[in-house]
Design a protein around this motif. Structure first.
Motif, PDB file in Angstrom:
ATOM      1  N   TRP A 179      15.566  57.517   0.962  1.00  0.00           N
ATOM      2  CA  TRP A 179      16.681  57.453   1.909  1.00  0.00           C
ATOM      3  C   TRP A 179      16.835  58.769   2.656  1.00  0.00           C
ATOM      4  CZ3 TRP A 179      19.019  53.744   4.231  1.00  0.00           C
ATOM      5  CH2 TRP A 179      18.970  52.464   3.652  1.00  0.00           C
ATOM      6  N   GLY A 180      16.683  59.866   1.931  1.00  0.00           N
ATOM      7  CA  GLY A 180      16.766  61.161   2.599  1.00  0.00           C
ATOM      8  C   GLY A 180      15.728  61.292   3.693  1.00  0.00           C
ATOM      9  N   MET A 181      14.505  60.847   3.362  1.00  0.00           N
ATOM     10  CA  MET A 181      13.417  60.947   4.327  1.00  0.00           C
ATOM     11  C   MET A 181      13.663  60.065   5.540  1.00  0.00           C
ATOM     12  SD  MET A 181       9.515  60.566   3.204  1.00  0.00           S
ATOM     13  CE  MET A 181       9.312  58.896   3.779  1.00  0.00           C
ATOM     14  N   LEU A 182      14.108  58.827   5.278  1.00  0.00           N
ATOM     15  CA  LEU A 182      14.343  57.898   6.384  1.00  0.00           C
ATOM     16  C   LEU A 182      15.459  58.407   7.290  1.00  0.00           C
ATOM     17  CD1 LEU A 182      14.009  54.399   4.690  1.00  0.00           C
ATOM     18  CD2 LEU A 182      12.402  55.561   6.186  1.00  0.00           C
ATOM     19  N   LEU A 183      16.532  58.948   6.666  1.00  0.00           N
ATOM     20  CA  LEU A 183      17.635  59.453   7.479  1.00  0.00           C
ATOM     21  C   LEU A 183      17.186  60.629   8.336  1.00  0.00           C
ATOM     22  CD1 LEU A 183      20.623  59.139   5.008  1.00  0.00           C
ATOM     23  CD2 LEU A 183      20.373  57.995   7.204  1.00  0.00           C
ATOM     24  N   GLY A 216      20.888  63.104   5.943  1.00  0.00           N
ATOM     25  CA  GLY A 216      19.538  63.152   5.389  1.00  0.00           C
ATOM     26  C   GLY A 216      19.273  64.466   4.673  1.00  0.00           C
ATOM     27  N   LEU A 217      19.683  65.579   5.292  1.00  0.00           N
ATOM     28  CA  LEU A 217      19.446  66.881   4.673  1.00  0.00           C
ATOM     29  C   LEU A 217      20.287  67.038   3.412  1.00  0.00           C
ATOM     30  CD1 LEU A 217      19.192  69.237   7.757  1.00  0.00           C
ATOM     31  CD2 LEU A 217      17.366  68.474   6.245  1.00  0.00           C
ATOM     32  N   TRP A 218      21.506  66.489   3.447  1.00  0.00           N
ATOM     33  CA  TRP A 218      22.361  66.561   2.257  1.00  0.00           C
ATOM     34  C   TRP A 218      21.710  65.800   1.113  1.00  0.00           C
ATOM     35  CZ3 TRP A 218      25.785  62.687   0.046  1.00  0.00           C
ATOM     36  CH2 TRP A 218      26.625  63.227  -0.950  1.00  0.00           C
ATOM     37  N   LEU A 219      21.235  64.560   1.421  1.00  0.00           N
ATOM     38  CA  LEU A 219      20.551  63.778   0.384  1.00  0.00           C
ATOM     39  C   LEU A 219      19.300  64.514  -0.096  1.00  0.00           C
ATOM     40  CD1 LEU A 219      20.493  60.008   1.408  1.00  0.00           C
ATOM     41  CD2 LEU A 219      21.559  61.049  -0.582  1.00  0.00           C
ATOM     42  N   ILE A 226       8.738  67.396   2.755  1.00  0.00           N
ATOM     43  CA  ILE A 226       8.501  66.068   3.330  1.00  0.00           C
ATOM     44  C   ILE A 226       9.680  65.579   4.157  1.00  0.00           C
ATOM     45  CG2 ILE A 226       6.892  65.239   1.563  1.00  0.00           C
ATOM     46  CD1 ILE A 226       9.435  63.459   0.708  1.00  0.00           C
ATOM     47  N   PHE A 227      10.871  66.080   3.870  1.00  0.00           N
ATOM     48  CA  PHE A 227      12.015  65.588   4.647  1.00  0.00           C
ATOM     49  C   PHE A 227      11.884  65.973   6.115  1.00  0.00           C
ATOM     50  CE2 PHE A 227      13.787  65.826   0.324  1.00  0.00           C
ATOM     51  CZ  PHE A 227      14.027  64.486   0.168  1.00  0.00           C
ATOM     52  N   VAL A 228      11.169  67.024   6.406  1.00  0.00           N
ATOM     53  CA  VAL A 228      10.863  67.369   7.795  1.00  0.00           C
ATOM     54  C   VAL A 228       9.498  66.825   8.192  1.00  0.00           C
ATOM     55  CG1 VAL A 228      10.623  69.240   9.436  1.00  0.00           C
ATOM     56  CG2 VAL A 228      12.213  69.469   7.551  1.00  0.00           C
ATOM     57  N   HIS A 229       8.521  66.985   7.283  1.00  0.00           N
ATOM     58  CA  HIS A 229       7.130  66.731   7.633  1.00  0.00           C
ATOM     59  C   HIS A 229       6.894  65.263   8.000  1.00  0.00           C
ATOM     60  CE1 HIS A 229       2.799  67.051   7.438  1.00  0.00           C
ATOM     61  NE2 HIS A 229       2.764  66.069   6.592  1.00  0.00           N
ATOM     62  N   CYS A 288      25.333  62.845  18.772  1.00  0.00           N
ATOM     63  CA  CYS A 288      26.204  62.571  17.622  1.00  0.00           C
ATOM     64  C   CYS A 288      25.420  61.886  16.518  1.00  0.00           C
ATOM     65  CB  CYS A 288      27.373  61.674  18.029  1.00  0.00           C
ATOM     66  SG  CYS A 288      28.557  62.523  19.055  1.00  0.00           S
ATOM     67  N   LEU A 289      24.629  60.857  16.905  1.00  0.00           N
ATOM     68  CA  LEU A 289      23.849  60.135  15.897  1.00  0.00           C
ATOM     69  C   LEU A 289      22.852  61.074  15.216  1.00  0.00           C
ATOM     70  CD1 LEU A 289      23.120  56.747  17.683  1.00  0.00           C
ATOM     71  CD2 LEU A 289      24.508  57.114  15.647  1.00  0.00           C
ATOM     72  N   ALA A 290      22.211  61.929  16.018  1.00  0.00           N
ATOM     73  CA  ALA A 290      21.236  62.860  15.436  1.00  0.00           C
ATOM     74  C   ALA A 290      21.915  63.779  14.428  1.00  0.00           C
ATOM     75  CB  ALA A 290      20.571  63.678  16.544  1.00  0.00           C
ATOM     76  N   ALA A 291      23.095  64.292  14.789  1.00  0.00           N
ATOM     77  CA  ALA A 291      23.800  65.197  13.882  1.00  0.00           C
ATOM     78  C   ALA A 291      24.214  64.456  12.613  1.00  0.00           C
ATOM     79  CB  ALA A 291      25.023  65.777  14.586  1.00  0.00           C
ATOM     80  N   LEU A 292      24.708  63.216  12.808  1.00  0.00           N
ATOM     81  CA  LEU A 292      25.177  62.418  11.674  1.00  0.00           C
ATOM     82  C   LEU A 292      24.027  62.129  10.697  1.00  0.00           C
ATOM     83  CD1 LEU A 292      27.979  61.050  11.185  1.00  0.00           C
ATOM     84  CD2 LEU A 292      26.889  58.920  11.892  1.00  0.00           C
ATOM     85  N   PHE A 293      22.942  61.545  11.234  1.00  0.00           N
ATOM     86  CA  PHE A 293      21.798  61.208  10.381  1.00  0.00           C
ATOM     87  C   PHE A 293      21.184  62.478   9.789  1.00  0.00           C
ATOM     88  CE2 PHE A 293      21.265  57.287  13.145  1.00  0.00           C
ATOM     89  CZ  PHE A 293      21.808  56.450  12.198  1.00  0.00           C
ATOM     90  N   GLY A 294      21.118  63.506  10.611  1.00  0.00           N
ATOM     91  CA  GLY A 294      20.486  64.742  10.155  1.00  0.00           C
ATOM     92  C   GLY A 294      21.249  65.360   8.999  1.00  0.00           C
TER      93      GLY A 294
END
Lengths: 222, 256
Positions: free
Chosen positions: B204-208, B37-40, B58-61, B28-34
């Protein structure tokens, strides 16, 4: 304490000298690998001179690798290794002795042979000297790190391939620094930074790897 | 006051149900943060004025690179615990983490190549950070190969632990490589001590995204460790009881 290490070195050396063919095999391999590159890339002196440091160093790495599986295997097979482990001395000292004798059997001859091979590649004289010293300084690290790999894969099927997988990534710093030192001389720069770092890497390896190798041997002997 | 008895969960039989209960939470946490983060990163964050849309890699890398290094450190931690306390679960955790770490190291190299082609004009350069990450990937492969080659599970765990501990020196080399050598790879954009050189929204996107990968790694490692526990303890009383219960539940649910 260190007389124990010295005994192991003396024993390994006398065993190795009684089988000169085994001693010569990795050296011949080194010779052939270095020549193969010349056949492969063609005889242009400029290109060969450019590639020589890397080729000779990779050749030295591979030849070292070739003799690693034998480091503990014979003693393991006839039970000597268990007796050594039972001796009232730290097993790390035995592993140190094994690494030193491996260096005397494989690293030192490789260093002595390398300037001769480098002549084939038309390296300038001052680069020959640095090549000799870089392999002389670097190979103790190869023997030390190799002793961990040899200990971990002792008695496994496919040990030779596994050793290369385990050990080669850890050899990369020595390769970069050693070949870099020769490369620096070829380009008219000072090889000292590379050589000093290589010496530091070797010294650190010789100090720390025997204990890791001893831990690996204890696991393999269980 | 001792709230949790850690030693209790060092036993595979006690850890197995605990891991089972934790896995959905981490998913759940992975889906939430993911998704956040991807939305941001993909929708909200503006286009970079130098790198255009390409920077969005970079959001993945970054997250993948962090996880590749971090998982190796965690493996070294479990390896040390396993060798020091001779606990079975530590070795299982080390082995459960390795494939995930290898995947992240590969993902980091792959996304880096995709980023490098438009930005540097090359898929690959022999640069300190790229090379040391490649070595990290080789080390993961070496660990997996070594521990799979040894039939005796306990010996495999210990041999793997020695290998991980001997090679963990590579992690600081990767991390500091951009500071130690003149590198084509850019320096760290994120730092704890000084303000980041990135726009806040991108940061923030990257950290999430990195957090999402972290949670994903925990979830997947727990699933894998449950598999390893069942495989190794298949002759234990509690696994037999568990299997008997599972099969009886399935038979009850089966349509007549």
């Amino acid at each position: 304490m260190f007389s124990f290490t010295a005994r192991i070195i003396a024993r390994d050396l006398s065993l190795a000298l009684r089988r000169p063919a085994d001693l010569a095999a990795p050296l011949c391999f080194f010779l052939i690998v270095a020549s193969l590159f010349a056949f492969g890339v063609g005889p242009e002196p400029e290109l060969l001179r450019r590639l020589a440091p890397g080729i000779l160093w990779v050749g030295a790495l591979l030849s070292t690798l070739l003799s690693l599986p034998r480091m503990f295997a014979d003693d393991f097979a006839d039970g000597t290794l268990e007796q050594i482990a039972l001796a009232p001395y730290p097993l790390g000292l035995a592993a140190l002795g094994k690494a030193i004798s491996h260096w005397l059997i494989s690293g030192l001859p490789l260093a002595l042979l390398s300037p001769v091979l480098a002549l084939q590649f038309d390296l300038p004289p001052d680069a020959l000297v640095i090549l000799f010293f870089s392999i002389l300084i670097g190979t103790p690290a190869l023997s030390g790190i190799g002793s961990i790999g040899a200990g971990l894969t002792l008695g496994l099927r496919g040990a030779a391939v596994l050793i290369s997988l385990v050990v080669l990534p850890l050899y990369i710093p020595a390769l970069i620094l050693g070949a870099g030192a020769v490369d620096a001389v070829v380009h008219g720069m000072s090889p000292r930074p590379h050589l000093f770092l290589l010496a530091a890497f070797s010294t650190g390896s010789i100090v720390f790897t025997p204990w890791a190798a001893a831990a690996a041997l204890k696991i393999s002997l269980e | 006051m001792q709230m949790i008895n850690w030693y209790k969960f060092a036993a595979p039989s006690a850890f197995y149900p605990l891991a089972g209960r934790m896995i959905p939470w981490f998913w759940c946490l992975a889906a939430l943060f993911g998704s956040a983060g991807l939305w941001l990163g993909l929708v909200i964050a503006p286009i970079d004025f130098q790198q255009g849309e390409g920077y969005r890699i970079i959001f993945v890398h970054v997250g993948a690179s962090w996880m590749a290094m971090f998982i190796y450190l965690v493996m070294a931690f479990w390896a040390a615990i396993g060798l020091a306390f001779n606990t079975r679960l530590s070795g299982m955790m080390t082995r459960a983490l390795a494939p995930t770490g290898a995947c992240f190291a590969f993902l980091s190299l792959w996304t880096g190549a995709f980023w490098g082609k438009p930005m540097w004009g090359a898929w690959w350069v022999w640069d300190a950070r790229l090379t040391s990450t490649l070595i990290l990937f080789f080390l993961y492969i070496a660990f997996i190969a070594l521990s799979n080659a040894i039939d005796d599970a306990r010996r495999a765990d210990k041999a793997g632990a020695v290998l991980v501990l001997a090679s963990v020196v590579n992690i600081p080399i990767i991390y500091f490589s951009v500071n130690w050598w003149n590198s084509l790879h850019q320096g760290a954009s994120v730092s704890l001590t000084k303000s980041s050189s990135m726009a806040t929204i991108m940061l923030w996107g990257m950290l999430l995204c990195a957090l999402a990968m972290w949670m994903y790694s925990i979830a997947i490692a727990l699933i894998r460790v449950r598999g390893i526990i069942l495989e190794r303890e298949r002759n234990a009383e509690w696994v037999r009881a568990l299997l008997a219960k599972e099969t009886s539940v399935k038979e009850d649910n089966a349509p007549c």
